[in-house]
Design a protein around this motif. Structure first.
Motif, PDB file in Angstrom:
ATOM      1  N   ASP A   2     -28.329  30.593 -21.624  1.00 10.78           N
ATOM      2  CA  ASP A   2     -26.893  30.284 -21.633  1.00 10.78           C
ATOM      3  C   ASP A   2     -26.288  30.429 -20.233  1.00 10.78           C
ATOM      4  OD1 ASP A   2     -26.594  32.962 -21.141  1.00 10.78           O
ATOM      5  OD2 ASP A   2     -25.678  33.444 -23.081  1.00 10.78           O
ATOM      6  N   GLY A   3     -24.988  30.161 -20.133  1.00 12.51           N
ATOM      7  CA  GLY A   3     -24.325  30.165 -18.841  1.00 12.51           C
ATOM      8  C   GLY A   3     -24.392  31.511 -18.136  1.00 12.51           C
ATOM      9  N   ILE A   4     -24.268  32.596 -18.920  1.00  8.71           N
ATOM     10  CA  ILE A   4     -24.289  33.933 -18.331  1.00  8.71           C
ATOM     11  C   ILE A   4     -25.659  34.218 -17.703  1.00  8.71           C
ATOM     12  CG2 ILE A   4     -24.186  36.400 -18.905  1.00  8.71           C
ATOM     13  CD1 ILE A   4     -21.455  35.118 -18.858  1.00  8.71           C
ATOM     14  N   GLU A   5     -26.712  33.888 -18.469  1.00 11.27           N
ATOM     15  CA  GLU A   5     -28.072  34.112 -17.980  1.00 11.27           C
ATOM     16  C   GLU A   5     -28.337  33.255 -16.726  1.00 11.27           C
ATOM     17  OE1 GLU A   5     -29.974  36.461 -19.045  1.00 11.27           O
ATOM     18  OE2 GLU A   5     -31.502  35.895 -17.569  1.00 11.27           O
ATOM     19  N   THR A   6     -27.894  32.000 -16.780  1.00 12.98           N
ATOM     20  CA  THR A   6     -28.086  31.100 -15.637  1.00 12.98           C
ATOM     21  C   THR A   6     -27.348  31.633 -14.409  1.00 12.98           C
ATOM     22  OG1 THR A   6     -28.094  29.302 -17.242  1.00 12.98           O
ATOM     23  CG2 THR A   6     -27.955  28.678 -14.922  1.00 12.98           C
ATOM     24  N   LEU A   7     -26.120  32.139 -14.657  1.00 19.21           N
ATOM     25  CA  LEU A   7     -25.332  32.713 -13.565  1.00 19.21           C
ATOM     26  C   LEU A   7     -26.083  33.872 -12.895  1.00 19.21           C
ATOM     27  CD1 LEU A   7     -22.613  33.072 -11.998  1.00 19.21           C
ATOM     28  CD2 LEU A   7     -21.839  34.488 -13.914  1.00 19.21           C
ATOM     29  N   GLU A  43     -29.171  35.910  -8.311  1.00 18.29           N
ATOM     30  CA  GLU A  43     -30.379  36.558  -7.778  1.00 18.29           C
ATOM     31  C   GLU A  43     -30.984  35.698  -6.671  1.00 18.29           C
ATOM     32  OE1 GLU A  43     -31.636  38.591 -12.001  1.00 18.29           O
ATOM     33  OE2 GLU A  43     -33.027  37.153 -11.057  1.00 18.29           O
ATOM     34  N   LEU A  44     -30.952  34.411  -6.956  1.00 15.88           N
ATOM     35  CA  LEU A  44     -31.547  33.431  -6.049  1.00 15.88           C
ATOM     36  C   LEU A  44     -30.753  33.352  -4.749  1.00 15.88           C
ATOM     37  CD1 LEU A  44     -33.918  31.530  -6.844  1.00 15.88           C
ATOM     38  CD2 LEU A  44     -32.195  29.730  -7.158  1.00 15.88           C
ATOM     39  N   ASP A  45     -29.432  33.323  -4.906  1.00 19.33           N
ATOM     40  CA  ASP A  45     -28.547  33.157  -3.752  1.00 19.33           C
ATOM     41  C   ASP A  45     -27.235  33.902  -4.031  1.00 19.33           C
ATOM     42  OD1 ASP A  45     -26.874  32.423  -1.735  1.00 19.33           O
ATOM     43  OD2 ASP A  45     -26.864  30.272  -2.215  1.00 19.33           O
ATOM     44  N   ALA A  98     -30.894  23.630 -13.937  1.00 22.67           N
ATOM     45  CA  ALA A  98     -29.882  24.009 -12.946  1.00 22.67           C
ATOM     46  C   ALA A  98     -30.511  24.789 -11.796  1.00 22.67           C
ATOM     47  CB  ALA A  98     -28.782  24.834 -13.616  1.00 22.67           C
ATOM     48  N   ILE A  99     -31.402  25.744 -12.140  1.00 17.12           N
ATOM     49  CA  ILE A  99     -32.060  26.554 -11.107  1.00 17.12           C
ATOM     50  C   ILE A  99     -32.878  25.647 -10.178  1.00 17.12           C
ATOM     51  CG2 ILE A  99     -33.657  28.479 -10.691  1.00 17.12           C
ATOM     52  CD1 ILE A  99     -31.310  29.465 -12.266  1.00 17.12           C
ATOM     53  N   ALA A 100     -33.630  24.722 -10.825  1.00 16.00           N
ATOM     54  CA  ALA A 100     -34.476  23.819 -10.040  1.00 16.00           C
ATOM     55  C   ALA A 100     -33.641  22.933  -9.116  1.00 16.00           C
ATOM     56  CB  ALA A 100     -35.329  22.966 -10.981  1.00 16.00           C
ATOM     57  N   VAL A 101     -32.581  22.348  -9.686  1.00 14.04           N
ATOM     58  CA  VAL A 101     -31.743  21.455  -8.872  1.00 14.04           C
ATOM     59  C   VAL A 101     -31.055  22.245  -7.760  1.00 14.04           C
ATOM     60  CG1 VAL A 101     -29.762  19.878  -8.892  1.00 14.04           C
ATOM     61  CG2 VAL A 101     -31.368  19.869 -10.800  1.00 14.04           C
ATOM     62  N   TYR A 102     -30.646  23.463  -8.069  1.00  9.65           N
ATOM     63  CA  TYR A 102     -29.979  24.283  -7.059  1.00  9.65           C
ATOM     64  C   TYR A 102     -30.903  24.511  -5.864  1.00  9.65           C
ATOM     65  CZ  TYR A 102     -27.007  27.814  -4.952  1.00  9.65           C
ATOM     66  OH  TYR A 102     -26.189  28.479  -4.074  1.00  9.65           O
ATOM     67  N   GLN A 103     -32.176  24.848  -6.180  1.00 11.15           N
ATOM     68  CA  GLN A 103     -33.126  25.125  -5.093  1.00 11.15           C
ATOM     69  C   GLN A 103     -33.426  23.874  -4.273  1.00 11.15           C
ATOM     70  OE1 GLN A 103     -35.953  27.074  -7.765  1.00 11.15           O
ATOM     71  NE2 GLN A 103     -35.934  28.830  -6.382  1.00 11.15           N
ATOM     72  N   ARG A 104     -33.447  22.728  -4.959  1.00  6.45           N
ATOM     73  CA  ARG A 104     -33.806  21.486  -4.279  1.00  6.45           C
ATOM     74  C   ARG A 104     -32.637  20.953  -3.450  1.00  6.45           C
ATOM     75  NH1 ARG A 104     -35.016  18.108  -8.666  1.00  6.45           N
ATOM     76  NH2 ARG A 104     -33.014  17.080  -8.418  1.00  6.45           N
ATOM     77  N   GLU A 105     -31.429  20.950  -4.043  1.00  8.38           N
ATOM     78  CA  GLU A 105     -30.284  20.280  -3.410  1.00  8.38           C
ATOM     79  C   GLU A 105     -29.394  21.221  -2.601  1.00  8.38           C
ATOM     80  OE1 GLU A 105     -29.838  17.006  -3.598  1.00  8.38           O
ATOM     81  OE2 GLU A 105     -31.401  16.555  -5.083  1.00  8.38           O
ATOM     82  N   ASN A 106     -29.479  22.508  -2.923  1.00  8.20           N
ATOM     83  CA  ASN A 106     -28.642  23.503  -2.251  1.00  8.20           C
ATOM     84  C   ASN A 106     -27.146  23.100  -2.225  1.00  8.20           C
ATOM     85  OD1 ASN A 106     -28.200  25.902  -0.982  1.00  8.20           O
ATOM     86  ND2 ASN A 106     -28.557  25.103   1.088  1.00  8.20           N
ATOM     87  N   PRO A 107     -26.535  22.906  -3.414  1.00 11.20           N
ATOM     88  CA  PRO A 107     -25.136  22.452  -3.473  1.00 11.20           C
ATOM     89  C   PRO A 107     -24.177  23.540  -2.993  1.00 11.20           C
ATOM     90  CG  PRO A 107     -25.898  23.079  -5.643  1.00 11.20           C
ATOM     91  CD  PRO A 107     -27.089  23.177  -4.743  1.00 11.20           C
TER      92      PRO A 107
END
Lengths: 382, 128
Positions: free
Chosen positions: B63-68, B73-75, B41-50
């Motif tokens: 898990d979802g909380i950690e990913t969130l 942090e990223l954006d 998810a992090i990788a796709v987010y950085q690449r596609e900027n949805p």
């Protein structure tokens, strides 16, 4: 794992007894009688000393003289019971013969028995043996109950987890079947539609069963929390009836309802109570022959503020001798749904638990003509 | 649904991704990218900027909380809607405190999921 108590003979040697008597001679006589049995003994010559010694020695039984300088036997016993509560070792009083007042007061202070002086060795040993055995059995029983309730909690956690994990894929199967049926990915021929309908119906009924398992796991683990708010019970029932009539129509049965005037408003958890009414209605539809009428009635109870919800059907009624099984987990009666519907045997158990959480009652009775009546009684303030 | 931006759908279960993507398609949202776990998810987010992330709560490893947390942090401005099964109050509260915009239950009937997706997403972007 639960290990049942062993059936091997109960071992008394090594069990600890505290003897309390201000008379050195009595201590020696009792000590002599008891040593032969292999008991481990400690002696105290006063109530005060007994209380101190109890804390370190932790006996499994206390022999306690009544008449002692300082605090007497009764007071010593009361203090032991006060300090150690349920965990206190059984206390047997030592009394002179024919002092029946002592016996009564001793039993009142928490003693379990008494030994009359002068001591008869065989009687002393027999009485102690029987008390020790009782105590050991009750310890084993406590342990077993503890193990069983742990196992039961583990079962509920497992049920909850399993049901959780089954829910998502089932919901997907149902939803994906709907997409296919609607032709979202292209038109289907009638045979294909029939297969998809079957997949859809099967996943739907499995989802309902899994939901019931989840409900039981939630309720049993004590996580059932009621969100209480005022609710018009007649309105709620009418809504449930409207929905169930769609199912009922498929089986050519009909559900009618009678509501109280003026309307009854109770403080309940509306969502949970809806689940109870839905369950009673869907049961009635499941077990009713085609062409029959089911009646849902909401009426004020005899006690002001209380309320009844009645569901009457014209089905086969509850078979003789099976009424006890009705509201228990996973129990099914010998009668079968008239349309081949599924049942986990949990629906009514869930109903009972929800109603009881509202401090209400649920009972079922066969009607004189045919069919049966389920009666939920709810108190004014759950 | 009035929303026409790009959606990143994150769920470890392929059947859920298929199911939710069909619902989104029916709602008229063709721009969809998927990820099967938090790292992806992090990788796709950085690449596609949805414009929006639909994020599963229960996933192995991250898990979802950690990913969130990582996404935020990223954006800090990224819009995340959590996907949950039987509403788990504590996790939802935690996610909302961490900046999730809302949550949607994915174990309800199809029409309810569609309705929830459409209204929740539109509300997040003031499109309703």
């Amino acid at each position: 794992m639960v290990t049942p108590p062993t059936s091997a003979p109960i071992q008394l040697a090594g069990r600890k007894i505290l003897i309390v008597d201000d008379d050195r001679l009595n201590l020696r006589i009792l000590g002599g009688i008891l040593k032969g049995e292999g008991y481990v003994l400690a002696e105290a010559d006063s109530g005060e000393r007994a209380l101190e010694l109890y804390a370190t020695f932790r006996p499994e039984l206390v022999l306690l003289d009544v008449m002692m300088p300082g605090i007497d036997g009764f007071e010593t016993c009361r203090r032991l019971k006060r300090d150690y509560g349920d965990k206190c070792a059984p206390v047997i009083f030592i009394t002179a013969k024919n002092e029946s007042d002592d016996v009564v007061e001793g039993l009142g202070a928490g003693g379990v028995d008494y030994l009359p002086k002068p001591f008869k060795p065989k009687e002393v040993l027999a009485r102690l043996r029987s008390h020790m055995q009782n105590q050991i059995l009750s310890e084993q029983q406590k342990l077993l109950v503890e193990q069983l309730s742990k196992a039961d909690a583990a079962k509920n956690r497992f049920l909850g987890m399993a049901a959780h994990d089954l829910r998502n894929p089932l919901a997907s199967i149902r939803g994906l079947a709907e997409f296919l049926r609607e032709g979202a990915v292209g038109p289907l021929n009638p045979d294909q539609i029939e297969l998809i309908e079957t997949i859809h119906a099967a996943s739907q009924s499995m989802l309902e069963m899994v939901n019931e398992l989840l409900d039981v796991a939630t309720i049993e683990s004590g996580e059932l929390k009621l969100h209480l708010e005022p609710c018009n019970l007649g309105e709620l029932t009418a809504k449930c009836v409207t929905l169930i009539n769609m199912e009922a129509a498929k089986k050519k049965t009909h559900v009618a309802y009678e509501l109280p005037a003026p309307p009854v408003t109770l403080v309940i958890d509306a969502a949970k109570m809806k689940q109870v009414i839905d369950n009673l209605l869907s049961n009635a539809v499941k077990y009713s022959p085609p062409g029959s009428t089911i009646t849902a009635i909401v009426q004020a109870g005899a006690t002001p503020g209380t309320c009844h919800i009645l569901v009457r059907d014209q089905g086969p009624g509850i078979p003789e001798g099976e009424r006890d099984k009705l509201f228990k987990d996973f129990s099914r009666l010998s009668i079968k749904p008239t349309g081949g519907e599924n049942s986990t045997g949990l629906g009514l158990a869930i109903c009972r638990k929800i109603v009881e959480a509202h401090r209400g009652t649920i009972v079922a009775e066969n009607l004189p003509s045919r069919g049966c009546e389920f009666r939920v009684t709810l108190p004014a303030n759950p | 649904m009035n929303f026409t931006g790009m959606i990143l759908l994150v769920d470890d279960e392929p059947h859920i991704r298929k199911y939710v993507s069909l619902i989104l398609k029916q709602l008229g949202s063709p721009r969809l990218v998927e990820a099967a776990n938090g790292e992806e998810a992090i990788a796709v987010y950085q690449r596609e900027n949805p414009d929006l992330v639909l994020l599963d709560v229960n996933m192995p490893k991250m898990d979802g909380i950690e990913t969130l947390k990582r996404l935020k942090e990223l954006d800090p401005k990224c819009v995340v809607i959590m996907l949950t099964s039987l509403a788990n109050r504590e996790t939802i509260v935690q996610a909302l405190e961490l900046g999730a915009a809302n949550y949607i239950r994915k174990d309800t009937p199809k029409e309810e999921i569609a309705q929830a997706l459409s209204s929740t997403i539109d509300a997040c972007f003031d499109l309703s």
